[in-house]
Scaffold this active site. Structure first.
Site, short mmCIF file in Angstrom:
data_model
loop_
_atom_site.label_atom_id
_atom_site.label_comp_id
_atom_site.label_asym_id
_atom_site.label_seq_id
_atom_site.Cartn_x
_atom_site.Cartn_y
_atom_site.Cartn_z
N GLY A 28 16.99 29.28 3.47
CA GLY A 28 16.78 29.84 4.68
C GLY A 28 15.76 29.91 5.63
O GLY A 28 15.83 30.73 6.60
N SER A 29 14.84 28.69 5.54
CA SER A 29 13.90 28.86 6.58
C SER A 29 14.47 28.55 8.02
O SER A 29 13.90 29.16 8.89
CB SER A 29 12.83 27.70 6.39
OG SER A 29 13.54 26.38 6.34
N ASN A 30 15.49 27.98 7.95
CA ASN A 30 16.35 27.86 9.47
C ASN A 30 16.75 29.09 9.88
O ASN A 30 16.63 29.51 11.17
CB ASN A 30 17.24 26.56 9.55
CG ASN A 30 16.69 25.30 9.53
OD1 ASN A 30 16.06 24.98 10.49
ND2 ASN A 30 16.61 24.57 8.63
N MET A 106 25.48 23.79 1.92
CA MET A 106 25.58 22.83 1.14
C MET A 106 26.99 22.63 0.54
O MET A 106 27.10 21.94 -0.44
CB MET A 106 24.62 22.47 0.11
CG MET A 106 23.12 22.53 0.48
SD MET A 106 22.70 21.29 1.68
CE MET A 106 21.06 21.34 1.95
N ARG A 107 28.02 23.01 1.18
CA ARG A 107 29.31 22.80 0.77
C ARG A 107 30.03 22.36 2.06
O ARG A 107 29.90 22.42 3.09
CB ARG A 107 29.97 24.09 0.50
CG ARG A 107 29.43 25.22 -0.40
CD ARG A 107 29.55 24.72 -1.87
NE ARG A 107 30.84 24.42 -2.20
CZ ARG A 107 31.10 23.59 -3.43
NH1 ARG A 107 30.21 22.96 -4.12
NH2 ARG A 107 32.37 23.62 -3.81
N ASN A 123 25.81 22.66 12.84
CA ASN A 123 25.12 22.45 11.53
C ASN A 123 23.73 21.80 11.94
O ASN A 123 23.70 21.15 13.01
CB ASN A 123 26.10 21.54 10.78
CG ASN A 123 25.31 21.03 9.42
OD1 ASN A 123 24.95 21.80 8.70
ND2 ASN A 123 25.56 19.73 9.30
N HIS A 125 21.10 18.95 10.34
CA HIS A 125 21.25 17.83 9.44
C HIS A 125 19.74 17.25 9.31
O HIS A 125 19.23 16.69 10.46
CB HIS A 125 22.50 16.87 9.31
CG HIS A 125 22.40 15.99 8.50
ND1 HIS A 125 22.87 16.05 7.08
CD2 HIS A 125 22.09 14.57 8.36
CE1 HIS A 125 22.87 15.03 6.42
NE2 HIS A 125 22.49 14.01 6.99
C1 GAR Z 1 17.56 21.68 6.02
O1 GAR Z 1 16.62 20.84 6.14
C2 GAR Z 1 18.90 21.04 6.64
O2 GAR Z 1 18.67 20.37 7.47
C3 GAR Z 1 19.43 20.75 5.20
O3 GAR Z 1 19.08 21.53 4.45
C4 GAR Z 1 17.82 22.24 4.43
C5 GAR Z 1 18.01 23.70 4.65
O4 GAR Z 1 16.58 24.20 4.61
N1 GAR Z 1 21.05 20.60 5.69
C6 GAR Z 1 21.71 19.57 4.94
O5 GAR Z 1 21.21 18.58 4.15
C7 GAR Z 1 23.02 19.77 5.17
N2 GAR Z 1 23.63 18.51 4.92
P1 GAR Z 1 16.38 25.95 4.76
O6 GAR Z 1 17.53 26.56 3.72
O7 GAR Z 1 14.89 26.31 4.61
O8 GAR Z 1 17.27 26.28 6.20
#
Ligand code: GAR
Length: 214
Positions: A28-30, A106-107, A123, A125
């Site tokens: 969840g850093s984003n 991730m679903r 989203n 990526h």
């Molecule tokens: C992020 O790097 C995002 O781009 C990736 O998961 C990570 C989540 O980081 N998403 C995917 O790969 C989607 N296909 P976070 O939980 O620290 O935000």
């Protein structure tokens, strides 16, 4: 139509306050970068709810710190992807969400969700799409030997990692990079572009062909 805008031009255009629902599977850093941007007065929005699918996901601690309700919808307890998405839509509507922000979700999502929030799901990526779609995008980039990779914020459509691109940021791949090191460098850029991308997508969605906001 949303233009492809480079990060250098990614400003926070004035727009009505947006009610966000964040979907996250892990760290969840984003989510935190978005919540922090709101708290700092940059992004004019409010996170109404965080939906997560993995019990114990670290995003819950982050949501608690920002006083955002976190709702567990564990995909293992649903008979189909569509059933899970119906529960997601119901939860998002209960929290008056206008825009859905997939931040490490991730679903694969189905038309049940996509139609309920048509053109209002974003989203992020960890690659420069259309390169390296799907899982393990950072590993794919390292295996391919590319010298530049990055991250992309895009609108969500039924085909995975394929919707209209809102913002991308480029990240160099260095000689000694491991997956973790490169992922860390990509994360820094993700945190920088995601709040701007939300503002830009929202402003474009409420602007007509003559440039007037509704
Ligand atoms: C992020 O790097 C995002 O781009 C990736 O998961 C990570 C989540 O980081 N998403 C995917 O790969 C989607 N296909 P976070 O939980 O620290 O935000």
């Amino acid at each position: 139509m949303v233009a492809l805008i480079s990060p250098e031009h990614a400003k926070f255009p004035p727009h009505p306050r947006i009610k966000l629902g964040v979907m996250a599977s892990g760290s969840g850093s984003n989510f935190e970068a978005i919540a922090q941007s709101i708290q700092d007065g940059h992004l004019n929005a409010e996170v109404q709810v965080v939906i997560y699918n993995n019990p114990g996901a670290k995003v819950v601690d982050r949501a608690n710190r920002f006083d955002v309700p976190a709702v567990l919808l564990n995909h293992r307890e649903f008979a189909s992807r569509e059933d899970l998405d119906r529960a997601i839509v119901e939860t998002l509507k209960q929290h008056s969400v206008e825009w859905v922000i997939m931040a490490g979700w991730m679903r694969i999502v189905t038309p049940v969700l996509i139609e309920a929030f048509r053109d209002r799901i974003l989203n992020i990526h960890p690659s420069l799409l259309p390169s390296f779609k799907g899982n393990r995008a950072v590993e794919q980039a390292l295996e391919a030997g590319v010298k530049i990779t990055g991250c992309t914020v895009h609108l969500v459509v039924p085909e995975v990692d394929s919707g209209e691109i809102i913002i991308q940021a480029a990240v160099p791949v260095l000689v000694d990079d491991t997956v973790e090191i490169l992922q860390g460098r990509i994360h820094e850029q993700e945190h920088r572009i995601y709040p701007s991308a939300i503002a830009i997508a929202a402003i474009h969605a409420t602007t007509d062909d003559n440039g007037h906001q509704s």
